[in-house]
Design a protein around this motif. Structure first.
Motif, PDB file in Angstrom:
ATOM      1  N   MET A  71     -18.706  73.503   1.183  1.00  0.00           N
ATOM      2  CA  MET A  71     -17.615  74.375   0.731  1.00  0.00           C
ATOM      3  C   MET A  71     -17.481  75.564   1.688  1.00  0.00           C
ATOM      4  SD  MET A  71     -16.759  72.853  -2.194  1.00  0.00           S
ATOM      5  CE  MET A  71     -15.928  73.980  -3.264  1.00  0.00           C
ATOM      6  N   ARG A  72     -18.626  76.008   2.179  1.00  0.00           N
ATOM      7  CA  ARG A  72     -18.623  77.153   3.071  1.00  0.00           C
ATOM      8  C   ARG A  72     -18.033  76.774   4.439  1.00  0.00           C
ATOM      9  NH1 ARG A  72     -20.081  82.064   2.864  1.00  0.00           N
ATOM     10  NH2 ARG A  72     -20.511  83.048   4.865  1.00  0.00           N
ATOM     11  N   ILE A  73     -18.455  75.632   4.943  1.00  0.00           N
ATOM     12  CA  ILE A  73     -17.899  75.171   6.228  1.00  0.00           C
ATOM     13  C   ILE A  73     -16.393  75.015   6.100  1.00  0.00           C
ATOM     14  CG2 ILE A  73     -17.807  73.242   7.853  1.00  0.00           C
ATOM     15  CD1 ILE A  73     -20.696  72.692   7.269  1.00  0.00           C
ATOM     16  N   ARG A  74     -15.966  74.462   4.990  1.00  0.00           N
ATOM     17  CA  ARG A  74     -14.544  74.222   4.751  1.00  0.00           C
ATOM     18  C   ARG A  74     -13.755  75.544   4.821  1.00  0.00           C
ATOM     19  NH1 ARG A  74      -9.807  74.055   4.551  1.00  0.00           N
ATOM     20  NH2 ARG A  74      -8.598  74.272   2.670  1.00  0.00           N
ATOM     21  N   GLN A  75     -14.366  76.613   4.308  1.00  0.00           N
ATOM     22  CA  GLN A  75     -13.685  77.905   4.335  1.00  0.00           C
ATOM     23  C   GLN A  75     -13.480  78.416   5.760  1.00  0.00           C
ATOM     24  OE1 GLN A  75     -15.921  80.538   1.883  1.00  0.00           O
ATOM     25  NE2 GLN A  75     -14.717  80.096   0.064  1.00  0.00           N
ATOM     26  N   ASN A  76     -14.474  78.124   6.603  1.00  0.00           N
ATOM     27  CA  ASN A  76     -14.429  78.708   7.940  1.00  0.00           C
ATOM     28  C   ASN A  76     -13.800  77.796   8.970  1.00  0.00           C
ATOM     29  OD1 ASN A  76     -15.810  80.827   6.859  1.00  0.00           O
ATOM     30  ND2 ASN A  76     -17.811  79.993   7.394  1.00  0.00           N
ATOM     31  N   LYS A  77     -13.481  76.585   8.567  1.00  0.00           N
ATOM     32  CA  LYS A  77     -13.062  75.620   9.569  1.00  0.00           C
ATOM     33  C   LYS A  77     -11.792  74.948   9.086  1.00  0.00           C
ATOM     34  CE  LYS A  77     -15.150  71.848  12.191  1.00  0.00           C
ATOM     35  NZ  LYS A  77     -16.400  71.160  12.463  1.00  0.00           N
ATOM     36  N   SER A  78     -10.810  74.867   9.938  1.00  0.00           N
ATOM     37  CA  SER A  78      -9.647  74.087   9.553  1.00  0.00           C
ATOM     38  C   SER A  78      -9.837  72.681  10.101  1.00  0.00           C
ATOM     39  CB  SER A  78      -8.379  74.704  10.116  1.00  0.00           C
ATOM     40  OG  SER A  78      -8.446  74.724  11.511  1.00  0.00           O
ATOM     41  N   PHE A  79      -9.067  71.743   9.587  1.00  0.00           N
ATOM     42  CA  PHE A  79      -9.322  70.343   9.948  1.00  0.00           C
ATOM     43  C   PHE A  79      -8.649  69.979  11.241  1.00  0.00           C
ATOM     44  CE2 PHE A  79      -9.345  71.009   5.444  1.00  0.00           C
ATOM     45  CZ  PHE A  79     -10.654  70.702   5.186  1.00  0.00           C
ATOM     46  N   LEU A 132     -24.292  60.802  -0.075  1.00  0.00           N
ATOM     47  CA  LEU A 132     -22.862  61.117   0.027  1.00  0.00           C
ATOM     48  C   LEU A 132     -22.661  62.510   0.622  1.00  0.00           C
ATOM     49  CD1 LEU A 132     -19.933  60.416  -0.647  1.00  0.00           C
ATOM     50  CD2 LEU A 132     -20.306  61.336  -2.909  1.00  0.00           C
ATOM     51  N   MET A 133     -23.399  63.476   0.090  1.00  0.00           N
ATOM     52  CA  MET A 133     -23.239  64.858   0.572  1.00  0.00           C
ATOM     53  C   MET A 133     -23.635  64.940   2.056  1.00  0.00           C
ATOM     54  SD  MET A 133     -21.973  66.490  -1.850  1.00  0.00           S
ATOM     55  CE  MET A 133     -21.609  65.981  -3.495  1.00  0.00           C
ATOM     56  N   LEU A 134     -24.740  64.281   2.395  1.00  0.00           N
ATOM     57  CA  LEU A 134     -25.176  64.300   3.801  1.00  0.00           C
ATOM     58  C   LEU A 134     -24.134  63.628   4.689  1.00  0.00           C
ATOM     59  CD1 LEU A 134     -28.983  63.520   4.096  1.00  0.00           C
ATOM     60  CD2 LEU A 134     -27.734  65.470   5.004  1.00  0.00           C
ATOM     61  N   LEU A 170     -34.321  66.572  -5.465  1.00  0.00           N
ATOM     62  CA  LEU A 170     -33.175  65.733  -5.078  1.00  0.00           C
ATOM     63  C   LEU A 170     -31.857  66.367  -5.530  1.00  0.00           C
ATOM     64  CD1 LEU A 170     -34.490  62.114  -5.735  1.00  0.00           C
ATOM     65  CD2 LEU A 170     -34.238  63.313  -3.572  1.00  0.00           C
ATOM     66  N   ALA A 171     -31.850  66.865  -6.769  1.00  0.00           N
ATOM     67  CA  ALA A 171     -30.635  67.530  -7.259  1.00  0.00           C
ATOM     68  C   ALA A 171     -30.353  68.754  -6.390  1.00  0.00           C
ATOM     69  CB  ALA A 171     -30.804  67.926  -8.717  1.00  0.00           C
ATOM     70  N   GLY A 172     -31.419  69.456  -6.024  1.00  0.00           N
ATOM     71  CA  GLY A 172     -31.267  70.651  -5.183  1.00  0.00           C
ATOM     72  C   GLY A 172     -30.648  70.326  -3.836  1.00  0.00           C
ATOM     73  N   PHE A 173     -31.102  69.219  -3.244  1.00  0.00           N
ATOM     74  CA  PHE A 173     -30.525  68.790  -1.953  1.00  0.00           C
ATOM     75  C   PHE A 173     -29.007  68.669  -2.078  1.00  0.00           C
ATOM     76  CE2 PHE A 173     -34.673  66.909  -0.490  1.00  0.00           C
ATOM     77  CZ  PHE A 173     -34.685  67.555   0.724  1.00  0.00           C
ATOM     78  N   SER A 174     -28.556  67.946  -3.115  1.00  0.00           N
ATOM     79  CA  SER A 174     -27.110  67.709  -3.276  1.00  0.00           C
ATOM     80  C   SER A 174     -26.369  69.023  -3.437  1.00  0.00           C
ATOM     81  CB  SER A 174     -26.840  66.843  -4.509  1.00  0.00           C
ATOM     82  OG  SER A 174     -27.515  65.641  -4.391  1.00  0.00           O
ATOM     83  N   ILE A 175     -26.914  69.897  -4.272  1.00  0.00           N
ATOM     84  CA  ILE A 175     -26.197  71.141  -4.565  1.00  0.00           C
ATOM     85  C   ILE A 175     -26.126  72.024  -3.320  1.00  0.00           C
ATOM     86  CG2 ILE A 175     -26.276  73.253  -5.931  1.00  0.00           C
ATOM     87  CD1 ILE A 175     -27.491  71.452  -8.180  1.00  0.00           C
ATOM     88  N   ILE A 179     -26.299  71.133  -0.152  1.00  0.00           N
ATOM     89  CA  ILE A 179     -25.377  70.588   0.855  1.00  0.00           C
ATOM     90  C   ILE A 179     -23.938  70.781   0.399  1.00  0.00           C
ATOM     91  CG2 ILE A 179     -24.743  68.555   2.205  1.00  0.00           C
ATOM     92  CD1 ILE A 179     -27.557  67.484   1.651  1.00  0.00           C
ATOM     93  N   LEU A 180     -23.695  70.593  -0.899  1.00  0.00           N
ATOM     94  CA  LEU A 180     -22.331  70.785  -1.416  1.00  0.00           C
ATOM     95  C   LEU A 180     -21.863  72.216  -1.156  1.00  0.00           C
ATOM     96  CD1 LEU A 180     -19.892  69.789  -3.053  1.00  0.00           C
ATOM     97  CD2 LEU A 180     -21.073  70.504  -5.120  1.00  0.00           C
ATOM     98  N   LEU A 181     -22.728  73.175  -1.453  1.00  0.00           N
ATOM     99  CA  LEU A 181     -22.354  74.576  -1.206  1.00  0.00           C
ATOM    100  C   LEU A 181     -22.107  74.810   0.275  1.00  0.00           C
ATOM    101  CD1 LEU A 181     -24.769  76.444  -3.655  1.00  0.00           C
ATOM    102  CD2 LEU A 181     -22.332  75.939  -3.928  1.00  0.00           C
ATOM    103  N   GLY A 182     -22.967  74.205   1.100  1.00  0.00           N
ATOM    104  CA  GLY A 182     -22.785  74.337   2.546  1.00  0.00           C
ATOM    105  C   GLY A 182     -21.441  73.776   2.988  1.00  0.00           C
TER     106      GLY A 182
END
Lengths: 387, 254
Positions: A379-387, A287-289, A367-372, A374-377
């Motif tokens: 959130m970060r992209i979302r901050q820098n990018k508008s839709f 899902l995160m990917l 596996l848990a690390g992968f999800s976390i 990517i999730l943080l990534g």
């Protein structure tokens, strides 16, 4: 908030009959095909031709070969009274050419003479040869049969050997006792493959569906409307997790039931719970990917191109079918950042080795690390990018 | 009763640049509460960028925006008070009309009892009650526009921002839309509407002409028409553009 986003996804996908069919039937069909392809071993047709004194051993020979797995002894269209070597070889080639037999074992009249003459004696194997897997099966079956047969063949003792020496010759073949660390004699190749399917399919479908549906949400502008409403981006992602959890769960239940039905070994309830946990972790990574891919892609066309990019390397490099240990070092290193590698290891630890879940903690953590991460990534992209 | 503030929206020296393109240049704008305000200008005038800044979707390079006298764009308070109808068909095609309205109501944390009644009322207003159980995917373009309006209004926003709400809408429905806008203002919702179809904006209380990210004129449609001796708003806009271009040329010559 998130639950309504989840409910919205459930409503939309739930109404889409084709997507549902795709989600639930495709794994079923693919697994059946793979099962049939791998579990139903090929049968090799072997013919035996004996001439001269070796004829006496023919039935023993045939019995010994027929005892081996995946071998069928076929009768050949070569007249018994034909003794001209050249004609026999010609007929043998003809039989192979028409695929009457895949391999023909020819023991000619010279064999015993050579043995009595203190030579090892030649056995001729005529091999059709275009099907390497058939050839390999036949050769190993015949080699095994030869061991058995050696005991029955006349023992030839060297002239230098004294009477004492001759007495001490033990012509009995040794018997092999097999001791398995994992698995058993009934364990088949397909049993090795089956455990990797639940996380693979759940990962695969969650990735595809989340990539496309999130991409659509971005392109249609509905994501923008959610961002304008008092909804946080994290709540949107949690909504997606909730919505996909339902479908991934349903899919995993079907795949898991089918896997348990197909494998030759027995599985206990604890193992089922353990593999369900790994499957859920893989759903989260998928899902995160998927969300990440739909963010990186500017349109649906680009988003679709991520699918083979994410899926194919994992099929080849995740130890799913091919043993990654036999790959060059570079590719072994490449397998570490692939989530499926770790899921496959954990699934096999649990199902094939019967280990408790906690022993696969490095895989679970990864596996848990992968999800976390990517999730943080995200959130970060979302901050820098508008839709 | 909501406290009326002098300016629902105050914009000071707002600038925004995308790459080499200057979209907004030191824009000053004040919009009062309780009216339909028209943001007019040709394509590429910076209308949508301005709206996206007001919504908090993009950050300006410079300048300031204040909503209702105290809230910054993008703050939770501002987001609750604003309703937004974008240009695109941004509703969920796989959901029914009613489900879409309910979904967006829930995104604004409306309670179920209130929400269901409000959804029925709002669908009555946009004359879609008889289609409420149809999937949006099966509706015509004009109907989808109405669903969009309903989803933007369901949470009773204090300010409704409409980005080209009548684009691709037939003339009869367009008149209806403007009637609805008038009703909404009467029931306490202020409206900012963008359009490049300038003639329909004659129904706004106040309008601003935007061009190349700058304010050409601001006033009531009547004021603007009389000051440019035009008999319709479109002619006034063309005249305003010409005279500004003339001034710029004069300035360059002197």
């Amino acid at each position: 908030m998130s639950r309504w986003i989840a409910w919205r996804i459930i409503q939309e996908i739930g109404r889409d009959r084709r997507t549902l069919a795709f989600l639930l039937l495709v794994p079923f069909i693919v697994m059946t095909l793979i099962y049939v392809a791998i579990a139903e071993d090929e049968t090799v047709k072997v013919g035996v031709v004996t001439r001269g004194a070796v004829r006496l051993f023919a039935s023993q020979m045939i019995d010994a070969i027929a005892k081996e797995d995946n071998i069928a002894i076929v009768s050949l269209n070569i007249p018994d009274d034909e003794i001209d070597n050249k004609v026999i070889v010609k007929l043998i080639r003809q039989e192979l050419n028409t695929r009457k037999a895949d391999v023909i074992l020819y023991m000619d009249e010279n064999l015993l003479n050579e043995r009595f003459d203190n030579k090892p004696g030649n056995i001729h194997l005529y091999i059709e040869g275009t099907h390497p897997t058939l050839t390999a099966t036949a050769l190993s079956a015949i080699a095994d049969a030869m061991d058995d047969l050696a005991a029955a063949m006349p023992t030839v003792i060297h002239a230098d050997c004294s009477a004492m020496c001759a007495d001490s010759v033990n012509s009995l073949p040794m018997e092999t006792k097999k001791h398995y660390l994992y698995g058993s004699e009934d364990y088949r190749l397909v049993d090795y493959f089956l455990p990797v399917f639940p996380p693979f399919f759940v990962f695969f479908f969650t990735f595809i569906l989340s990539t496309i549906s999130f991409q659509r949400e971005r392109v249609n502008g509905t994501l923008e409307r959610l961002m304008v409403a008092p909804v946080s981006f994290f709540q949107v992602i949690m909504g997606y997790v909730g919505g996909f959890f339902i479908f991934a769960g349903l899919q995993a239940a079907i795949i898991l039931t089918y896997v348990l039905f197909l494998v030759s070994f027995s599985v206990n309830l604890m193992q089922v719970i353990d593999i369900a946990i790994i499957t859920v972790l893989m759903m989260l990574v998928g899902l995160m990917l998927g969300l990440l891919a739909s963010f990186v892609a500017n349109n649906e066309f680009q988003a679709i191109q991520f699918i083979p990019l994410v899926i194919l390397p994992q099929i080849f490099l995740s130890d799913m079918i091919w043993d990654i240990g036999s790959f060059p070092r570079f590719f072994q290193l490449l397998s570490y950042p692939l989530p499926l590698t770790h899921a496959n290891t954990a699934m096999r630890n649990i199902l094939l080795k019967g280990q408790p879940l906690w022993q696969s903690w490095p895989q679970l953590l990864t596996l848990a690390g992968f999800s976390i991460v990517i999730l943080l990534g995200l959130m970060r992209i979302r901050q820098n990018k508008s839709f | 009763m909501q406290l009326m503030v002098k300016y629902m929206l105050s914009i000071t020296a707002l600038s925004k640049q995308f790459g080499q393109h200057q979209i907004l240049t030191k824009l000053h704008l004040e919009i009062a509460e309780g009216e339909v305000f028209g943001l007019l200008g040709p394509n590429g005038a910076g209308k949508t960028t301005l709206i996206r800044i007001i919504m908090g979707l993009i950050k300006p390079d410079g300048g300031d925006v204040l909503l209702f006298g105290k809230y910054r764009p993008g703050s939770i308070e501002a987001r609750r008070l604003i309703g937004y109808m974008p240009q695109q068909h941004s509703v969920y095609p796989g959901l029914s009309v009613l489900e879409n309205v309910l979904f967006f109501g829930r995104m604004y944390r409306m309670q179920d009892a209130d929400l269901h009644q409000r959804a029925v009322d709002i669908l009555q207003m946009v004359e879609l009650e008889h289609r409420k159980n149809d999937l949006v995917a099966n509706l015509s373009g004009g109907m989808i526009r109405r669903v969009m309006l309903a989803t933007a209004l369901v949470h009773r926003p204090r300010l409704l921002i409409l980005d080209e709400p009548t684009a691709g809408v037939d003339p009869l429905l367009r008149i209806k839309f403007w009637d609805w806008f008038a009703n909404m203002v009467e029931s306490g919702t202020s409206i900012i509407v963008t359009t490049h179809n300038i003639s329909e904006a004659e129904r706004c209380r106040n309008v601003v002409f935007l061009r190349n990210g700058q304010k050409l004129e601001q006033g009531t449609p009547q004021e603007l028409m009389s000051s440019y001796h035009a008999d319709n708003l479109e002619a006034a806009f063309v005249e305003a553009t010409r005279s500004r271009a003339g001034n710029e040329n004069n300035g360059a010559l002197s």
